[in-house]
Design a protein around this motif. Structure first.
Motif, short mmCIF file in Angstrom:
data_model
loop_
_atom_site.label_atom_id
_atom_site.label_comp_id
_atom_site.label_asym_id
_atom_site.label_seq_id
_atom_site.Cartn_x
_atom_site.Cartn_y
_atom_site.Cartn_z
N THR A 1 119.43 -0.16 85.83
CA THR A 1 118.73 -0.64 87.02
C THR A 1 117.30 -0.10 87.08
OG1 THR A 1 119.40 1.22 88.41
CG2 THR A 1 120.90 -0.66 88.34
N GLY A 2 116.89 0.64 86.07
CA GLY A 2 115.54 1.24 86.05
C GLY A 2 114.48 0.15 86.05
N HIS A 3 113.32 0.51 86.58
CA HIS A 3 112.26 -0.50 86.77
C HIS A 3 111.15 -0.43 85.74
CE1 HIS A 3 113.81 -2.28 90.30
NE2 HIS A 3 113.37 -1.43 91.20
N GLY B 1 112.64 1.83 80.57
CA GLY B 1 113.06 3.04 79.85
C GLY B 1 114.37 2.85 79.08
N GLY B 2 115.22 1.97 79.56
CA GLY B 2 116.52 1.78 78.92
C GLY B 2 116.55 0.57 77.99
N VAL B 3 115.38 -0.03 77.76
CA VAL B 3 115.31 -1.21 76.88
C VAL B 3 115.15 -0.72 75.44
CG1 VAL B 3 113.96 -3.27 76.32
CG2 VAL B 3 114.35 -2.65 78.70
N SER C 1 120.81 8.40 97.74
CA SER C 1 121.15 7.06 98.21
C SER C 1 119.98 6.10 97.97
CB SER C 1 121.46 7.13 99.71
OG SER C 1 121.74 5.85 100.21
N MET C 2 120.29 4.96 97.43
CA MET C 2 119.25 3.94 97.20
C MET C 2 119.92 2.57 97.08
SD MET C 2 118.36 5.16 93.34
CE MET C 2 118.63 6.85 93.80
N ALA C 3 119.11 1.52 97.13
CA ALA C 3 119.70 0.17 97.17
C ALA C 3 120.47 -0.18 95.90
CB ALA C 3 118.60 -0.85 97.42
N SER C 4 120.20 0.52 94.79
CA SER C 4 120.91 0.22 93.54
C SER C 4 122.18 1.06 93.38
CB SER C 4 119.98 0.49 92.35
OG SER C 4 119.47 1.81 92.42
N SER D 1 125.36 0.12 91.35
CA SER D 1 125.33 -0.07 89.89
C SER D 1 124.72 1.11 89.12
CB SER D 1 124.51 -1.30 89.49
OG SER D 1 124.34 -2.20 90.50
N CYS D 2 123.77 1.84 89.70
CA CYS D 2 123.13 2.90 88.90
C CYS D 2 124.12 4.05 88.70
CB CYS D 2 121.83 3.38 89.54
SG CYS D 2 122.02 4.15 91.15
N GLN D 3 123.91 4.80 87.64
CA GLN D 3 124.82 5.90 87.28
C GLN D 3 124.10 7.23 87.42
OE1 GLN D 3 126.20 5.03 83.31
NE2 GLN D 3 126.91 2.98 83.86
N ALA E 1 113.40 13.25 82.15
CA ALA E 1 112.91 13.09 80.77
C ALA E 1 113.11 11.66 80.26
CB ALA E 1 113.59 14.07 79.84
N GLU E 2 113.76 10.83 81.05
CA GLU E 2 113.97 9.41 80.70
C GLU E 2 114.66 9.25 79.34
OE1 GLU E 2 110.69 6.80 81.72
OE2 GLU E 2 109.77 8.40 82.90
N GLY E 3 115.56 10.16 79.05
CA GLY E 3 116.35 10.03 77.82
C GLY E 3 115.59 10.35 76.55
C1 LIG Z 1 117.55 -2.78 94.01
C2 LIG Z 1 117.04 -1.50 93.41
C3 LIG Z 1 116.64 -0.48 94.26
C4 LIG Z 1 116.16 0.72 93.72
N1 LIG Z 1 115.78 1.72 94.56
C5 LIG Z 1 115.35 2.88 94.05
C6 LIG Z 1 114.94 3.95 94.91
O1 LIG Z 1 114.97 3.84 96.15
N2 LIG Z 1 114.56 5.10 94.34
C7 LIG Z 1 114.52 5.27 92.98
O2 LIG Z 1 114.16 6.35 92.52
N3 LIG Z 1 114.86 4.27 92.16
C8 LIG Z 1 115.27 3.10 92.64
N4 LIG Z 1 115.60 2.08 91.80
C9 LIG Z 1 115.47 2.26 90.34
C10 LIG Z 1 116.77 2.72 89.64
O3 LIG Z 1 117.92 2.31 90.34
C11 LIG Z 1 116.81 4.23 89.49
O4 LIG Z 1 115.74 4.63 88.67
C12 LIG Z 1 118.10 4.77 88.90
O5 LIG Z 1 118.05 6.17 88.94
C13 LIG Z 1 118.34 4.35 87.46
O6 LIG Z 1 119.71 4.64 87.12
P1 LIG Z 1 120.45 3.81 85.97
O7 LIG Z 1 121.79 4.39 85.78
O8 LIG Z 1 120.39 2.37 86.25
O9 LIG Z 1 119.52 4.19 84.73
P2 LIG Z 1 118.98 3.24 83.55
O10 LIG Z 1 118.12 2.17 84.12
O11 LIG Z 1 120.10 2.83 82.69
O12 LIG Z 1 118.07 4.29 82.76
C14 LIG Z 1 116.94 4.85 83.32
C15 LIG Z 1 116.31 5.83 82.30
O13 LIG Z 1 117.16 6.94 82.08
C16 LIG Z 1 117.60 6.99 80.73
N5 LIG Z 1 119.02 7.36 80.79
C17 LIG Z 1 120.01 6.71 81.45
N6 LIG Z 1 121.15 7.42 81.38
C18 LIG Z 1 120.87 8.53 80.66
C19 LIG Z 1 121.63 9.67 80.25
N7 LIG Z 1 122.91 9.81 80.58
N8 LIG Z 1 121.01 10.63 79.53
C20 LIG Z 1 119.72 10.52 79.18
N9 LIG Z 1 118.96 9.47 79.54
C21 LIG Z 1 119.52 8.50 80.27
C22 LIG Z 1 117.33 5.63 80.13
O14 LIG Z 1 117.08 5.71 78.74
C23 LIG Z 1 116.09 5.21 80.93
O15 LIG Z 1 114.94 5.77 80.35
C24 LIG Z 1 116.07 0.86 92.31
C25 LIG Z 1 116.47 -0.18 91.46
C26 LIG Z 1 116.94 -1.36 92.00
C27 LIG Z 1 117.39 -2.45 91.06
#
Ligand SMILES: Cc1cc2nc3c(=O)[nH]c(=O)nc-3n(C[C@H](O)[C@H](O)[C@H](O)COP(=O)(O)OP(=O)(O)OC[C@H]3O[C@@H](n4cnc5c(N)ncnc54)[C@H](O)[C@@H]3O)c2cc1C
Length: 470
Positions: free
Chosen positions: A75-77, A80-82, A132-135, A138-140, A199-201
C-alpha cells in the motif's frame, strides 16, 4: 545464468508451492505501486512462512546476487515495494501474533500481520495499539515499520518508530538478528532497531517486532470546527493542545474544496453545517479514564473560540455514529480526489509554526505555475504534516497536468528547504523521491547513510534502486 536458474529453483524448494508465485497473472498485483505510478517485474513472488525460511531465501539470493524487493501489503505510495528484477519477498504468510504481555504492555508480532488485526488483538487483550491509517485493512506491520508510517494518532502516540521496542531482522547476508527485546530501558550501545525502521527494506527484512501497547481509551469526544482561515485553525490547535494536554489524539485540517469533493463523490458523507466555511478542523480527544471531562474541555475551548471569532461554527458529536460521520468526511478526501481527475501529491512537513507561511507561499506558487489548479491541502496539521495535493484544473488535459509533477514539486521543495521542512513526512523516499533526497540531506548525512548501506549490504541486493540510486 544457469547458476541463477538453479538458485531460483533452490528458493522454490525452500518455500514450497504455497510460497511461490511465478505465473504472470499471479505476479501482477505485486508488480505495481498502489497509485499506479510505478511498475516493475520479477522472476517470482516468494512468500516464506517463517523467519528461518526467509533467512534461507536471502542467503541463497545473496550468494547469487539476486536482488530482493521486500513487500508487505503493497500500500506504499512511493514505489518502494516495486521490484527491479530479482524476486519479491512478500511477508504475508508470516502473520502470527507470537505473544501479548499485558503487564509489560507489549505485543510480539510477525511482520506480515495486517495492521487492523493487530489493533483488534490488542483491544481483545484490553489494550490499545494506536497506529491507525486508512490503509489499515491491508498494510502490514513490517511495511509500517519499514516506512515509519504515521497516520491519525501521531500527535498523541508518535510515528511507528515510537511504537517499537525491538525487531527481528534477516540481514542482507541471510543472518538473523534477534533484537526482540521488550525493554523500556536499555542503554547498551547503538540502538540498531532504529536503523531498520524507515529503511524501506534497503538494509534487511524485518520479520518480527515487539510493539508498545497503551491503555484502551474509555472516553472519546470528537468535534468539527469551521474557521474563516488557516491562521484561525492554527490558533485553535494551540488552544486545544494547551487545554487538553495529551488527551488530544487527533487534529486534522480540511479545506472547503476537500469537503466538497467528499460530499460530491463519497456516499454517506454529510456536512453538519448549514453554511460553507473556508477551513475545518477535526478534533479528537481520548482518555483511558471513563469520567475524564473531555466534552467539557472541548466545549469550553470551542465556546471561547466562537466568542473570539476565530471559529465560525462547531459541532461536538453526541454519539459514536456521529463521531464516525465526522471522521468519514476527512477519510473520504483522498478517494474523492480521484474522481476529480489527476492529482499531483506532496506529503510534506514543516514546523507547525511555519505552516501558515508555507501554505500561503506554496498556494501562490502553484496557482502561478498552473492557472486554474485546484489546491486540496489537508491533513495532520497537529504534526506539521500536510498532504499538499493539487487537483487538475477543470479544463486541463490529464497527461499535460501530470507532466508538471516534477517541475512543480522542485519549486515546492525549494520553499520547503527554505522553511526547514521535509519532502516526505510519512510515505518515505522509495523511487518517487530519490532525486530530491540530496536537496534535503547534507553531504555528510548522505555519506553516512551510504556507508551504513554498504556496510550491511555491500553487494546491494536488498531493495536496490530505492532510497539511493546506486
Ligand atoms: C488509502 C491509504 C491511506 C494511507 N494512509 C497513510 C497514512 O495515514 N500514513 C502513512 O504513513 N501512510 C499511509 N499510507 C501509505 C501506506 O499504507 C503505509 O506506508 C504503510 O506503512 C505501508 O505498509 P505496507 O505493508 O503496505 O508496505 P509496502 O507498501 O509493502 O512496503 C513499503 C516499503 O517497506 C518495505 N517493506 C515492506 N515490508 C518490509 C519488511 N518486512 N522488511 C523490510 N522492508 C519491508 C518495502 O520494500 C517498501 O519499501 C496510506 C496508503 C493508502 C493506500
Amino acid at each position: 545464468m544457469n547458476k541463477k536458474i538453479n538458485v531460483i529453483e533452490a528458493i522454490r524448494e525452500v518455500v514450497g508451492p504455497a510460497g511461490w508465485i511465478d505465473d504472470d497473472d499471479g505476479k501482477e498485483p505485486y508488480l505495481k505501486e498502489s497509485r499506479g505510478l510505478f511498475r516493475g517485474d520479477c522472476a517470482a513472488v516468494v512468500r516464506p512462512a517463517s523467519t528461518a525460511e526467509t533467512a534461507e531465501v536471502v542467503r541463497l539470493c545473496a550468494k547469487a546476487r539476486i536482488p530482493i524487493t521486500p513487500q508487505g501489503g503493497n500500500t506504499g505510495h512511493v514505489g518502494g515495494g516495486v521490484p527491479n528484477g530479482g524476486i519479491i519477498l512478500c511477508t504475508g504468510r508470516m502473520n502470527r501474533i507470537r505473544a501479548i504481555d499485558p503487564l509489560n504492555h507489549t505485543m510480539t508480532v510477525e511482520a506480515g500481520c495486517i495492521l487492523a488485526n493487530l489493533q483488534k488483538a490488542a483491544s481483545d487483550a484490553d489494550c490499545l495499539f494506536p497506529l491507525s491509517m486508512a490503509s489499515e485493512g491491508s498494510c502490514q506491520i513490517g511495511g509500517n515499520l519499514s516506512s515509519n508510517a504515521g497516520g491519525i494518532a501521531v500527535l498523541r502516540y508518535g510515528n511507528t518508530r515510537e511504537l517499537v521496542m525491538g525487531v527481528e531482522v534477516v540481514l542482507p547476508d541471510g543472518r538473523i538478528w534477534d533484537g526482540l527485546r521488550g525493554l523500556r530501558k536499555d542503554n547498551t550501545g547503538y540502538d540498531l532497531k532504529h536503523l531498520f525502521v524507515g529503511a524501506e527494506g534497503t538494509l534487511g527484512i524485518i520479520t518480527a517486532a515487539v510493539l508498545k501497547l497503551f491503555p484502551l481509551p474509555r472516553a472519546r469526544e470528537t468535534a468539527l470546527a469551521a474557521a474563516p482561515d488557516l491562521d484561525s485553525i492554527l490558533e485553535l490547535f494551540k488552544r486545544v493542545r494547551d487545554r487538553a494536554g495529551d488527551t488530544l489524539t487527533g487534529f486534522e485540517m480540511m479545506p472547503r474544496i476537500g469537503v466538497e469533493f467528499a460530499l460530491r463523490h463519497m456516499p454517506g458523507v454529510i456536512d453538519p453545517f448549514a453554511e460553507a466555511h473556508a477551513h475545518y478542523a477535526l478534533i479528537e480527544l481520548t482518555s483511558p479514564r471513563p469520567d475524564d471531562p473531555l466534552r467539557a474541555t472541548l466545549e469550553t475551548v470551542l465556546a471561547e473560540a466562537l466568542e473570539t471569532g476565530f471559529v465560525d461554527d462547531a459541532v461536538v458529536a453526541t454519539s459514536e455514529t456521529q463521531c464516525d460521520q465526522l471522521w468519514r468526511i476527512r477519510e473520504s478526501i483522498p478517494e474523492a480526489q480521484k474522481h476529480e481527475g489527476a492529482s499531483i501529491k506532496n506529503d510534506i512537513s514543516v514546523p507547525i509554526s511555519r505552516i501558515a507561511e508555507f501554505m500561503a507561499r506554496a498556494r501562490e506558487l502553484v496557482e502561478h505555475e498552473i492557472p486554474g489548479v485546484r489546491l486540496c491541502a489537508f491533513g495532520h496539521v497537529g504534526d506539521g504534516n500536510i498532504h499538499f495535493n493539487l487537483t487538475q484544473p477543470l479544463d486541463a488535459e490529464r497527461e499535460e497536468f501530470v507532466a508538471k509533477w516534477q517541475p512543480i514539486n522542485r519549486k515546492v521543495n525549494a520553499l520547503l528547504a527554505e522553511l526547514g521542512g521535509s519532502i516526505s513526512a510519512e510515505h518515505g523516499i522509495g523511487r518517487l523521491k530519490m532525486d530530491q533526497l540530496a536537496e534535503f540531506r547534507s553531504d555528510v548525512e548522505l555519506d553516512v547513510m551510504q556507508r551504513i548501506k554498504r556496510a550491511l549490504d555491500p553487494d546491494n541486493v536488498m531493495n536496490p534502486g530505492k532510497l539511493f540510486k546506486s
